[in-house]
Design an enzyme around this catalytic site. Structure first.
Site, short mmCIF file in Angstrom:
data_model
loop_
_atom_site.label_atom_id
_atom_site.label_comp_id
_atom_site.label_asym_id
_atom_site.label_seq_id
_atom_site.Cartn_x
_atom_site.Cartn_y
_atom_site.Cartn_z
N GLY A 14 -60.21 31.73 20.73
CA GLY A 14 -60.63 32.76 21.01
C GLY A 14 -59.04 32.88 21.58
O GLY A 14 -57.84 31.94 22.10
N GLY A 117 -62.93 23.89 22.83
CA GLY A 117 -63.87 23.51 21.59
C GLY A 117 -62.26 23.50 20.61
O GLY A 117 -62.70 22.11 19.66
N ASP A 140 -60.08 31.14 30.02
CA ASP A 140 -61.84 30.30 31.12
C ASP A 140 -61.50 29.45 32.22
O ASP A 140 -61.68 29.01 33.17
CB ASP A 140 -62.43 29.15 30.27
CG ASP A 140 -63.50 30.76 29.40
OD1 ASP A 140 -63.27 32.10 29.89
OD2 ASP A 140 -63.84 30.39 28.48
N GLY A 183 -66.18 34.00 30.93
CA GLY A 183 -66.59 32.98 30.97
C GLY A 183 -67.78 32.21 31.05
O GLY A 183 -68.55 32.59 31.58
N GLU A 235 -70.09 36.13 32.72
CA GLU A 235 -71.06 36.45 32.19
C GLU A 235 -71.74 34.84 31.79
O GLU A 235 -73.29 35.09 31.01
CB GLU A 235 -70.29 36.74 30.74
CG GLU A 235 -69.16 34.98 30.15
CD GLU A 235 -68.94 34.96 29.00
OE1 GLU A 235 -69.44 36.19 27.94
OE2 GLU A 235 -68.15 34.80 28.63
N ARG A 288 -58.57 39.36 27.81
CA ARG A 288 -57.40 38.93 27.20
C ARG A 288 -56.26 39.34 26.10
O ARG A 288 -55.55 38.64 25.57
CB ARG A 288 -58.80 37.91 25.88
CG ARG A 288 -59.87 36.82 26.75
CD ARG A 288 -59.82 35.66 25.68
NE ARG A 288 -60.68 36.22 24.02
CZ ARG A 288 -61.46 36.13 22.88
NH1 ARG A 288 -62.38 35.72 23.87
NH2 ARG A 288 -60.86 36.29 21.36
O1 F6P Z 1 -62.94 31.18 25.70
C1 F6P Z 1 -62.43 32.65 26.37
C2 F6P Z 1 -63.73 33.82 25.79
O2 F6P Z 1 -63.43 34.36 26.26
C3 F6P Z 1 -64.74 33.17 26.79
O3 F6P Z 1 -64.73 33.78 28.03
C4 F6P Z 1 -65.46 33.80 26.42
O4 F6P Z 1 -67.42 33.58 26.96
C5 F6P Z 1 -65.85 34.03 24.78
O5 F6P Z 1 -64.12 33.70 24.75
C6 F6P Z 1 -66.26 35.29 23.77
O6 F6P Z 1 -65.61 34.58 22.00
P1 F6P Z 1 -65.34 35.87 21.51
O7 F6P Z 1 -64.35 36.41 21.73
O8 F6P Z 1 -65.39 34.66 19.49
O9 F6P Z 1 -66.87 36.80 21.19
#
Ligand code: F6P
Length: 361
Positions: A14, A117, A140, A183, A235, A288
């Site tokens: 992400g 990851g 996070d 999160g 979340e 983000r």
């Molecule tokens: O790891 C960062 C994050 O923004 C988490 O807080 C969230 O659960 C996840 O990525 C969301 O991922 P994506 O952008 O793939 O929906």
């Protein structure tokens, strides 16, 4: 003639604020200090390494990007089998393709910027014989071995701002607002933004909640003239009941739920228990995006410069980190070994409890 030093930059997983500031920090520090440097920018994270899709980066590529959100290189998520492999949709390992690109380009190392990851998959690449240096990024803040990650502080600023803005509507309409923050696994962002914005309730994955306890707090607030309440909810927040379910049962429960996310379920339950109107606000990926805050720009630049030092010193298979304000590096094995959950006896949780914030426990 002195042999060229060749490195590849990768942003994976992400995105978050500060990735471009980190790319800039690495690039500027390498061009400044290494005579014969060649920098490859891999497109879309590991995909670029798998498919040999990259660009040669010149000094000008590292200018004018410190303020921009996202990543100029693009990013992607790969399918990671815990501790074992990175595979395509047919279950075929992608590591041989990555090793092939690494060898063909004659790389000295990969510089990988990523979250939990990504640290784990970077370790698999190191195990396969590639030299790897990683930088910890994520909103996070859940990467083991570093006090903080870039992206986190910018997301805290945004999430705080969201709750600040919600406050006036909550107050005008005497409503309960459940604000769902990112999160999945860790509550760092929700706790920090919750404290900063004066939330009344903070629900995080590390402390399973009992909705009756939350309703009690809301009723007690009403009795003392406070007609609205703000619940900052991660979340990944989980009820005491659901925390007891195994993975399969919990997946089935989510699939069959009437609500898109946990916050909607909590709002409905609180409305039923208190008779007070409840609303949900989900800022989602807004958390983000946008320019990194100055703290993240400085942190990402420090991490980038430290990664360049590791290249110069040929210290590989390490993650750059910050511990007690000092920039350090730790073995990648250690960084990838676990998730940095919020300890339930963390001083911030203690402070939150001391000022009356309810965790639903
Ligand atoms: O790891 C960062 C994050 O923004 C988490 O807080 C969230 O659960 C996840 O990525 C969301 O991922 P994506 O952008 O793939 O929906």
């Amino acid at each position: 003639m002195k042999r060229k030093t060749r490195v590849a930059l990768i942003t994976s997983g992400g995105d978050c604020q500060g990735l471009n500031a980190a790319i800039r920090g690495v690039g500027k520090a390498l061009f400044e200090q290494v005579d014969n440097i060649e920098i490859f920018g891999m497109y879309d994270g590991y995909r670029g390494l798998i498919e040999r899709d990259y660009k040669f980066m010149e000094p000008k590529d590292f200018s004018g990007i410190i303020t921009s959100g996202g990543t100029i290189l693009g990013t992607s998520r790969q399918h990671y089998i815990p501790g074992k492999d990175i595979v395509d949709e047919n279950g075929q390992s992608l590591i041989p393709d990555m090793l092939d690109t690494y060898n063909r380009l004659g790389l000295d190392c990969l510089i990988v910027m990523g979250g939990n990851g990504t640290q784990k998959s970077a370790k698999l690449l190191a195990d396969a014989g590639m030299n790897v240096i990683t930088l910890p990024k994520t909103i996070d803040n859940d990467i083991w071995g570093t006090d903080t990650t870039f992206g986190f502080q910018s997301a805290v600023d945004i999430a705080t701002n969201v709750i600040d803005y919600i406050h006036s509507t909550a107050s005008s309409h005497s409503r309960i607002f459940v604000v769902e923050l990112m999160g999945r696994d860790a509550g760092w962002l929700t706790l920090s933004a919750g404290i900063a914005s004066g939330a009344d309730v903070v629900l995080i994955p590390e402390i399973p909640y009992d909705v009756d306890k939350v309703a009690e707090l809301i009723e007690a607030r009403k009795k003392t003239g406070r007609t609205f309440s703000i619940v900052a909810c991660a979340e990944g927040a989980v009820s005491v009941h659901d925390a007891k379910l195994d993975e399969e049962a919990s997946r089935r429960k989510k699939e069959n739920s009437l609500y898109p996310t946990v916050s909607y379920a909590i709002a409905a339950e609180l409305e039923a228990l208190t008779g007070q109107e409840a609303r949900v606000a989900v800022p989602g990926h807004y958390q983000r995006g946008g320019p990194p805050c100055p703290y993240d720009r400085v942190l990402a630049t420090r991490f980038g410069a430290a990664a360049a030092q590791l290249v110069i010193q040929k210290q590989y298979n390490r993650m750059v980190a910050i511990q007690a304000e000092e920039i350090v590096s730790i073995p990648l094995d250690e960084a990838a070994s676990r998730t940095k959950f919020l300890p339930i006896d963390h001083p911030l949780i203690r402070v939150a409890r001391e000022i009356g914030i309810c965790f639903g426990d």
